[in-house]
Each structure stands twice: as C-alpha cells, then as structure tokens.
Scaffold this motif. Structure first.
Motif, mmCIF file in Angstrom:
data_model
loop_
_atom_site.group_PDB
_atom_site.id
_atom_site.type_symbol
_atom_site.label_atom_id
_atom_site.label_comp_id
_atom_site.label_asym_id
_atom_site.label_seq_id
_atom_site.Cartn_x
_atom_site.Cartn_y
_atom_site.Cartn_z
ATOM 1 N N ARG A 81 -14.272 -70.650 101.086
ATOM 2 C CA ARG A 81 -14.460 -71.910 100.819
ATOM 3 C C ARG A 81 -15.683 -72.744 100.714
ATOM 4 N NH1 ARG A 81 -9.564 -72.651 104.220
ATOM 5 N NH2 ARG A 81 -7.873 -72.244 102.804
ATOM 6 N N PHE A 82 -16.415 -72.081 101.770
ATOM 7 C CA PHE A 82 -18.058 -72.865 101.829
ATOM 8 C C PHE A 82 -18.931 -72.186 100.877
ATOM 9 C CE2 PHE A 82 -22.371 -72.014 103.547
ATOM 10 C CZ PHE A 82 -22.581 -73.600 103.715
ATOM 11 N N ALA A 83 -18.662 -70.852 100.370
ATOM 12 C CA ALA A 83 -19.372 -70.190 99.440
ATOM 13 C C ALA A 83 -19.107 -70.486 98.112
ATOM 14 C CB ALA A 83 -19.269 -68.484 99.574
ATOM 15 N N PHE B 179 -8.574 -72.650 94.718
ATOM 16 C CA PHE B 179 -7.160 -72.685 94.787
ATOM 17 C C PHE B 179 -6.332 -71.559 95.623
ATOM 18 C CE2 PHE B 179 -2.907 -71.757 92.791
ATOM 19 C CZ PHE B 179 -2.401 -73.241 93.075
ATOM 20 N N ILE B 180 -7.208 -70.394 95.488
ATOM 21 C CA ILE B 180 -6.413 -69.317 96.292
ATOM 22 C C ILE B 180 -7.187 -68.802 97.601
ATOM 23 C CG2 ILE B 180 -5.363 -68.441 94.170
ATOM 24 C CD1 ILE B 180 -7.401 -66.218 94.148
ATOM 25 N N SER B 181 -8.201 -69.693 97.926
ATOM 26 C CA SER B 181 -8.896 -69.336 99.100
ATOM 27 C C SER B 181 -8.138 -69.249 100.087
ATOM 28 C CB SER B 181 -10.162 -69.878 99.178
ATOM 29 O OG SER B 181 -10.052 -71.281 99.518
ATOM 30 N N VAL B 182 -8.436 -68.313 101.386
ATOM 31 C CA VAL B 182 -7.936 -68.371 102.503
ATOM 32 C C VAL B 182 -8.737 -68.836 103.774
ATOM 33 C CG1 VAL B 182 -6.729 -66.643 104.141
ATOM 34 C CG2 VAL B 182 -6.455 -66.379 101.456
ATOM 35 N N THR B 183 -10.095 -68.249 103.771
ATOM 36 C CA THR B 183 -10.776 -68.567 104.944
ATOM 37 C C THR B 183 -11.871 -69.603 104.547
ATOM 38 O OG1 THR B 183 -12.441 -66.891 104.471
ATOM 39 C CG2 THR B 183 -10.418 -66.057 105.830
ATOM 40 N N THR B 184 -12.568 -70.130 105.551
ATOM 41 C CA THR B 184 -13.503 -71.217 105.530
ATOM 42 C C THR B 184 -14.756 -70.510 104.808
ATOM 43 O OG1 THR B 184 -12.646 -72.304 107.412
ATOM 44 C CG2 THR B 184 -14.815 -72.747 106.762
ATOM 45 N N ARG B 185 -15.007 -69.196 105.076
ATOM 46 C CA ARG B 185 -16.113 -68.540 104.435
ATOM 47 C C ARG B 185 -16.196 -68.603 103.160
ATOM 48 N NH1 ARG B 185 -17.049 -63.377 102.618
ATOM 49 N NH2 ARG B 185 -14.758 -62.910 103.298
ATOM 50 N N LEU C 65 -18.544 -71.060 111.457
ATOM 51 C CA LEU C 65 -18.292 -71.894 110.158
ATOM 52 C C LEU C 65 -17.764 -70.547 109.008
ATOM 53 C CD1 LEU C 65 -18.631 -74.072 108.157
ATOM 54 C CD2 LEU C 65 -20.976 -73.341 107.910
ATOM 55 N N LEU C 66 -18.248 -69.528 109.241
ATOM 56 C CA LEU C 66 -18.114 -68.294 108.416
ATOM 57 C C LEU C 66 -17.005 -67.503 109.032
ATOM 58 C CD1 LEU C 66 -21.653 -67.366 107.268
ATOM 59 C CD2 LEU C 66 -20.128 -69.072 106.343
ATOM 60 N N ALA C 67 -16.015 -68.118 109.706
ATOM 61 C CA ALA C 67 -14.914 -67.246 110.309
ATOM 62 C C ALA C 67 -14.077 -66.459 109.189
ATOM 63 C CB ALA C 67 -13.939 -68.272 111.042
ATOM 64 N N THR C 68 -13.508 -65.565 109.741
ATOM 65 C CA THR C 68 -12.436 -64.790 108.782
ATOM 66 C C THR C 68 -11.368 -64.531 109.775
ATOM 67 O OG1 THR C 68 -12.272 -62.766 107.387
ATOM 68 C CG2 THR C 68 -13.598 -62.644 109.415
ATOM 69 N N ASP C 69 -10.206 -64.167 108.895
ATOM 70 C CA ASP C 69 -8.840 -63.767 109.616
ATOM 71 C C ASP C 69 -8.908 -62.374 109.975
ATOM 72 O OD1 ASP C 69 -8.478 -62.981 107.170
ATOM 73 O OD2 ASP C 69 -6.791 -64.043 106.940
ATOM 74 N N GLY C 70 -9.985 -61.447 109.814
ATOM 75 C CA GLY C 70 -10.059 -60.090 109.934
ATOM 76 C C GLY C 70 -9.174 -59.083 108.890
ATOM 77 N N ARG C 71 -8.497 -59.868 107.899
ATOM 78 C CA ARG C 71 -8.006 -59.212 106.742
ATOM 79 C C ARG C 71 -8.955 -58.925 105.505
ATOM 80 N NH1 ARG C 71 -2.713 -62.788 107.552
ATOM 81 N NH2 ARG C 71 -2.237 -62.035 109.474
ATOM 82 N N PRO C 72 -8.874 -58.023 104.661
ATOM 83 C CA PRO C 72 -9.605 -58.113 103.592
ATOM 84 C C PRO C 72 -9.104 -58.891 102.507
ATOM 85 C CG PRO C 72 -8.280 -56.116 103.772
ATOM 86 C CD PRO C 72 -7.904 -56.901 105.154
ATOM 87 N N HIS C 73 -9.799 -59.394 101.788
ATOM 88 C CA HIS C 73 -9.291 -60.499 100.539
ATOM 89 C C HIS C 73 -10.239 -60.026 99.374
ATOM 90 C CE1 HIS C 73 -7.126 -63.081 103.480
ATOM 91 N NE2 HIS C 73 -8.221 -62.933 104.070
ATOM 92 N N PRO C 74 -9.988 -58.935 98.769
ATOM 93 C CA PRO C 74 -10.631 -58.534 97.645
ATOM 94 C C PRO C 74 -10.879 -59.165 96.497
ATOM 95 C CG PRO C 74 -8.786 -57.088 97.712
ATOM 96 C CD PRO C 74 -8.613 -57.930 98.973
ATOM 97 N N THR D 90 -14.140 -61.322 95.473
ATOM 98 C CA THR D 90 -14.715 -61.173 94.019
ATOM 99 C C THR D 90 -14.998 -62.192 93.275
ATOM 100 O OG1 THR D 90 -13.487 -59.072 93.912
ATOM 101 C CG2 THR D 90 -14.326 -60.072 91.831
ATOM 102 N N LEU D 91 -13.983 -63.317 93.382
ATOM 103 C CA LEU D 91 -14.143 -64.840 92.680
ATOM 104 C C LEU D 91 -15.318 -65.596 93.418
ATOM 105 C CD1 LEU D 91 -10.630 -65.853 92.459
ATOM 106 C CD2 LEU D 91 -12.093 -65.625 90.649
#
Length: 99
Positions: A75-77, A67-73, A13-22, A26-27
C-alpha cells in the motif's frame, strides 16, 4: 532466561505477512515505474502525450493494486506511485493532453 528471538513484523512500516504476493508485487512495480516515468516526462512540454498516458495507466494500475493489496508495504509503494502518476497525468493534461 533464554528465549527464541522472532522478528516482529507488526512494528515495521514495510511489514509483510511472510507469503509471496506476485500479482500485488507486479502491480506495485508497474505503478512505481509508470509514476516515475510520467512525473519525469511531464517536466518536458513536448512529452505531454507520454506523460499523460503513462500517468493514466499508472493511476489505473495503482487503483486496482490498492483494491487487492494485502500488506502495508504494498500500500505504501502504491500510494507513492499513484501520487507520481497523478501529478504526471495532470501536468501532461495541462501541457496538451492525451493527443
């Protein structure tokens, strides 16, 4: 047969794509903080101004974060923070509003 074990982020559920999304992180943190702040302060009638403003700003940051989220983690938070911000905002408006 020996095979290399690789983590499979697709099933978490908290998957990430392995890239940083600062920016997104932050948002996400700001939305969660404002959501918790507005939800807790909405429980006290005299803090309706703080609850209303924190909720309103939390709704705005959460909406932009969605609007700008990339990963499920993220979006969930963001959804958790948005929900808490909305409840705090609505209760703050009920108890007296933004002023």
């Amino acid at each position: 047969m020996a095979q290399a074990m690789r983590p499979d982020p697709g099933h978490s559920l908290l998957a990430t794509d392995g890239r940083p999304h600062p920016l997104q992180d932050t948002l996400m943190a700001v939305t969660l903080f404002l959501g918790v702040l507005s939800f807790i302060t909405a429980q006290f009638h005299s803090l309706h101004v703080l609850a209303s403003w924190a909720g309103l700003i939390g709704i705005g940051t959460g909406a932009f974060g969605q609007f700008i989220s990339v990963t499920t983690r993220e979006r969930f938070a963001l959804i958790v923070g948005l929900g808490a911000s909305a409840v705090g905002f609505y209760l703050g408006m009920f108890y007296g509003g933004l002023v």
